[in-house]
Motif scaffolding. Sequence first.
Motif, mmCIF file in Angstrom:
data_model
loop_
_atom_site.group_PDB
_atom_site.id
_atom_site.type_symbol
_atom_site.label_atom_id
_atom_site.label_comp_id
_atom_site.label_asym_id
_atom_site.label_seq_id
_atom_site.Cartn_x
_atom_site.Cartn_y
_atom_site.Cartn_z
ATOM 1 N N THR A 63 45.308 44.083 51.332
ATOM 2 C CA THR A 63 44.803 44.017 49.915
ATOM 3 C C THR A 63 45.374 42.782 49.381
ATOM 4 O O THR A 63 44.842 42.481 48.145
ATOM 5 N N ALA A 64 45.701 41.940 49.972
ATOM 6 C CA ALA A 64 46.198 40.607 49.326
ATOM 7 C C ALA A 64 45.100 39.594 49.166
ATOM 8 O O ALA A 64 43.806 39.764 49.891
ATOM 9 N N GLY A 65 45.021 38.952 48.262
ATOM 10 C CA GLY A 65 43.900 37.845 47.873
ATOM 11 C C GLY A 65 43.072 38.492 46.902
ATOM 12 O O GLY A 65 42.677 39.526 46.923
ATOM 13 N N ALA A 66 42.720 37.579 45.987
ATOM 14 C CA ALA A 66 41.749 37.968 45.178
ATOM 15 C C ALA A 66 40.196 37.950 45.505
ATOM 16 O O ALA A 66 40.201 37.175 46.476
ATOM 17 N N ASP A 67 39.340 38.595 44.891
ATOM 18 C CA ASP A 67 37.952 38.527 45.524
ATOM 19 C C ASP A 67 37.220 37.649 44.360
ATOM 20 O O ASP A 67 37.130 38.266 43.359
ATOM 21 N N GLY A 68 36.769 36.738 44.736
ATOM 22 C CA GLY A 68 35.884 35.761 43.765
ATOM 23 C C GLY A 68 34.404 36.050 43.547
ATOM 24 O O GLY A 68 33.813 35.374 43.131
ATOM 25 N N ASP A 69 33.752 37.182 44.411
ATOM 26 C CA ASP A 69 32.557 37.557 44.196
ATOM 27 C C ASP A 69 31.917 38.502 43.683
ATOM 28 O O ASP A 69 30.774 39.121 43.372
ATOM 29 N N SER A 70 33.025 39.219 42.987
ATOM 30 C CA SER A 70 32.614 40.680 42.386
ATOM 31 C C SER A 70 32.600 40.658 40.988
ATOM 32 O O SER A 70 32.874 41.784 40.387
ATOM 33 N N SER A 71 32.867 39.443 40.469
ATOM 34 C CA SER A 71 32.968 39.784 38.708
ATOM 35 C C SER A 71 31.548 39.444 38.189
ATOM 36 O O SER A 71 30.572 38.874 38.735
ATOM 37 N N ASP A 72 31.453 40.026 37.054
ATOM 38 C CA ASP A 72 30.214 39.638 35.929
ATOM 39 C C ASP A 72 30.772 39.543 34.595
ATOM 40 O O ASP A 72 31.876 39.569 34.204
ATOM 41 N N THR A 73 29.801 39.654 33.680
ATOM 42 C CA THR A 73 30.284 39.338 32.267
ATOM 43 C C THR A 73 31.065 40.814 31.909
ATOM 44 O O THR A 73 31.730 40.273 30.837
ATOM 45 N N VAL A 74 31.155 42.050 32.312
ATOM 46 C CA VAL A 74 31.896 42.830 31.901
ATOM 47 C C VAL A 74 32.828 43.551 33.074
ATOM 48 O O VAL A 74 33.819 44.146 32.567
ATOM 49 N N ASN A 75 32.678 43.427 34.165
ATOM 50 C CA ASN A 75 33.450 43.671 35.159
ATOM 51 C C ASN A 75 34.174 42.380 35.930
ATOM 52 O O ASN A 75 33.444 41.583 36.319
ATOM 53 N N PHE A 76 35.605 42.577 35.678
ATOM 54 C CA PHE A 76 35.995 41.082 36.052
ATOM 55 C C PHE A 76 36.494 41.204 37.668
ATOM 56 O O PHE A 76 36.689 42.371 38.138
ATOM 57 N N ARG A 77 36.918 40.151 38.204
ATOM 58 C CA ARG A 77 37.066 39.884 39.485
ATOM 59 C C ARG A 77 38.236 40.698 40.025
ATOM 60 O O ARG A 77 39.394 40.995 39.335
ATOM 61 N N TYR A 78 38.465 41.229 41.259
ATOM 62 C CA TYR A 78 39.509 41.912 41.947
ATOM 63 C C TYR A 78 40.792 40.947 41.934
ATOM 64 O O TYR A 78 40.381 39.973 42.831
ATOM 65 N N GLU A 79 41.808 41.125 41.404
ATOM 66 C CA GLU A 79 43.242 40.617 41.900
ATOM 67 C C GLU A 79 44.158 41.691 41.796
ATOM 68 O O GLU A 79 44.577 42.343 40.651
ATOM 69 N N PRO A 80 44.916 41.807 42.935
ATOM 70 C CA PRO A 80 45.796 43.016 43.074
ATOM 71 C C PRO A 80 47.222 42.771 42.421
ATOM 72 O O PRO A 80 47.536 41.638 42.139
ATOM 73 N N THR A 81 47.861 43.759 41.589
ATOM 74 C CA THR A 81 49.000 43.657 40.998
ATOM 75 C C THR A 81 50.036 43.572 42.094
ATOM 76 O O THR A 81 50.053 43.972 43.225
ATOM 77 N N PRO A 82 51.198 42.538 41.757
ATOM 78 C CA PRO A 82 52.101 42.158 42.787
ATOM 79 C C PRO A 82 52.914 43.537 43.327
ATOM 80 O O PRO A 82 53.210 44.280 42.399
ATOM 81 N N TYR A 83 53.144 43.528 44.483
ATOM 82 C CA TYR A 83 53.958 44.852 44.866
ATOM 83 C C TYR A 83 55.054 44.893 44.099
ATOM 84 O O TYR A 83 55.805 46.099 43.871
ATOM 85 N N ALA A 84 55.969 43.591 43.869
ATOM 86 C CA ALA A 84 57.057 43.933 43.150
ATOM 87 C C ALA A 84 56.798 44.560 41.486
ATOM 88 O O ALA A 84 57.835 45.159 41.119
#
Length: 235
Positions: free
Chosen positions: A20-41
């Motif tokens: 699950t680690a790491g952001a996804d830079g290819d999935s964002s658009d004007t209304v749905n933002f890119r995936y970035e996971p919440t830190p486990y801590a």
Amino acid sequence: MCDLQEQPDREWDEKLGIVTAGADGDSSDTVNFRYEPTPYAVLDRLAESGLIGPESVLIDYGCGRGRCSLFLHAATGCRTIGIDHNPVLVREAKANLARMKDAGILRQSTGSSLPGLRPVSPAAGVEEPAKNEQAVTFRRMRAQDYRVTDEDAFYFFNPFSEVILKAVLQEIIGSWYENPRQIYLFFYYPKDEDVALLSMYDEILFYDEIDCTDLYGGRDDRERVLVYELSADER
């Protein structure tokens, strides 16, 4: 957001056998933002809050690869439903769920099943999920299309625009009027725009703040989880 979380997060992924680690830079658009996971801590601190338990049903908006849904179920015993519009990320979330099941880390029942976390006992009177109510599920759909019924916990980490957030909040409020119950809304790393929008609804009340600034050196005051509630006692 601080890079100090990256190595511990990858270690947690390895422990759970998921990716699950790491952001996804290819999935964002004007209304749905890119995936970035919440830190486990941060998720661990949320699990420790006592606001989510085996009786809770949590919606994870913008679930991405499934970290929040999988961890919170394993840590608290709650039932979780992850929603994301991106088909690639939903496939990855389902693959992570399958890995945890195969490894015996995640089971379809209430209570904690994750080694090293606090044991969670089912609340009195809480039944295990029915066969048609999987303990963790992932659905590919738009957030504004999900029809809220009995869910009582909702998690947000900047998943979409204010236009969609407004539609989602209205859906949650509508379900609360139809089915009065205690509801908690969790906003990690909150934006000023989100806070302003939440203040516009009389039904939504500020409840508490889970401070996470100490986790990453205290340099970012947005490292927190704001908790809002819709209280059955207020109707």
